[in-house]
Design an enzyme around this catalytic site. Structure first.
Site, PDB file in Angstrom:
ATOM      1  N   GLU A  60       0.808  -1.157  -0.212  1.00 20.49           N
ATOM      2  CA  GLU A  60       0.081   0.135   0.240  1.00 20.49           C
ATOM      3  C   GLU A  60       0.580   1.019  -0.404  1.00 20.49           C
ATOM      4  O   GLU A  60       0.490   2.381  -0.133  1.00 20.49           O
ATOM      5  CB  GLU A  60      -0.805  -0.049   1.254  1.00 20.49           C
ATOM      6  CG  GLU A  60      -1.727  -1.133   1.371  1.00 20.49           C
ATOM      7  CD  GLU A  60      -2.581  -1.010   2.560  1.00 20.49           C
ATOM      8  OE1 GLU A  60      -4.103  -1.141   2.411  1.00 20.49           O
ATOM      9  OE2 GLU A  60      -2.054  -0.962   3.493  1.00 20.49           O
TER      10      GLU A  60
ATOM     11  N   ASP B 273     -12.462  -3.830  -2.534  1.00 23.28           N
ATOM     12  CA  ASP B 273     -13.417  -5.081  -2.577  1.00 23.28           C
ATOM     13  C   ASP B 273     -14.459  -4.653  -1.918  1.00 23.28           C
ATOM     14  O   ASP B 273     -15.028  -2.955  -1.337  1.00 23.28           O
ATOM     15  CB  ASP B 273     -13.042  -5.916  -1.982  1.00 23.28           C
ATOM     16  CG  ASP B 273     -12.805  -5.708  -0.728  1.00 23.28           C
ATOM     17  OD1 ASP B 273     -11.835  -5.486  -0.383  1.00 23.28           O
ATOM     18  OD2 ASP B 273     -13.981  -6.288   0.362  1.00 23.28           O
TER      19      ASP B 273
HETATM   20  N1  ADE Z   1     -10.016  -4.402   3.767  1.00 19.87           N
HETATM   21  C1  ADE Z   1     -10.046  -4.537   2.672  1.00 19.87           C
HETATM   22  N2  ADE Z   1     -11.375  -5.211   2.602  1.00 19.87           N
HETATM   23  C2  ADE Z   1     -11.858  -5.432   3.617  1.00 19.87           C
HETATM   24  C3  ADE Z   1     -12.412  -6.033   3.948  1.00 19.87           C
HETATM   25  N3  ADE Z   1     -13.096  -6.805   3.011  1.00 19.87           N
HETATM   26  N4  ADE Z   1     -12.636  -6.543   5.035  1.00 19.87           N
HETATM   27  C4  ADE Z   1     -11.842  -6.145   6.008  1.00 19.87           C
HETATM   28  N5  ADE Z   1     -11.022  -5.347   6.169  1.00 19.87           N
HETATM   29  C5  ADE Z   1     -10.328  -4.980   4.404  1.00 19.87           C
END
Ligand code: ADE
Length: 256
Positions: free
Chosen positions: A13, A215
């Protein structure tokens, strides 16, 4: 030293940021690498916390106690929870909640015991600089860095943190519903921000956070997260940090 800490969970990142540092120096504390240097003439410390609230709190405490930073900025990825929050969007946190905090019936659900609160607010002035930086970053992304079918946008609001990766639509929906049950509408979920917000609250130093959405906290979250972290997240971080540090340099110059 003084200056600004740029914190992320994972090295991917922050990829490329170390190379941009003027006069870089590496120090190891608590098993972590800290990179000190200057960006746009401003002192910075780059650090990766690893994943989860304890790792994030340890790193934030080291940054404050060991390096004397004046402010902490978190840049990284998050899973989208809000309906309108899509992969590729940015979320600037206005406040954080620990979604896995539950000391009921001793304290209300989500309340951090003995703090009398369930939410920790971000610093308004620093967050405003992140909004500008985020808008700049969205404008500079080339098509290779864009994954979404829609044009990415920037949101501002509540982010929920907890020690679990939300990887099914059922879990994401349940989390949203539980938070909404007490009037909390979270835009995104991740695993560190609320811990850093609490540490910064304890020490009385400004904290702000910006997360790119990797996501949708659903059944495809794992693959989407891995792709986004490997190929997209650092594009955002470089543009955001560059713009932020330029703005902080201008602010410092105006004060002298
Ligand atoms: N960071 C990025 N995506 C995530 C997710 N689905 N759950 C927890 N932390 C995250």
């Amino acid at each position: 030293m003084s200056g600004t800490a740029i914190l992320s969970a994972l090295a991917q990142e922050q990829q490329g940021l170390i190379a941009q540092l003027d006069n870089p120096r590496q120090l190891v504390r608590a098993g972590r690498d800290f990179w000190l240097g200057r960006l746009h003439g401003q002192e910075v410390v780059l650090a990766c916390s690893r994943i989860g609230k304890v790792a994030a709190a340890t790193t934030a405490t080291s940054l404050i106690e060991g390096f004397g930073v004046e402010r902490i900025v978190f840049t990284g990825v998050a899973g989208g929870l809000g309906q309108a929050v899509q992969v590729g969007d940015l979320v600037v946190a206005t406040r954080f909640v620990q979604h896995d905090m539950d000391a009921s019936p001793l304290f209300a659900r989500f309340e951090v015991p003995l703090y009398g609160r369930s939410e920790f607010a971000c610093d308004a002035a620093l967050s405003a600089l992140l909004v500008d930086a985020g808008q700049f970053a969205l404008g500079t992304l080339d098509s290779a860095a864009r994954t979404a079918a829609t044009t990415p946008v920037l949101h501002q609001g509540l982010i929920a943190s907890g020690d679990c990766f939300v990887s099914s639509a059922a879990a994401g929906e349940a989390l949203k519903r539980t938070l909404l049950g007490v009037g909390l509408e979270a835009l995104a979920v991740e695993m560190e921000g609320a811990a850093v917000a609490q540490v910064c609250h304890d020490y009385g130093i400004p904290f702000a956070a910006i997360r790119s959405i990797s996501d949708r906290s659903d059944d495809t979250a794992r693959g989407d997260f891995e792709h986004f972290v490997a190929h997209v997240a650092s594009h955002y971080a470089r543009a955001i940090v560059d713009h932020l540090m330029r703005a902080l340099a201008l602010r410092a110059a105006a004060r002298h």
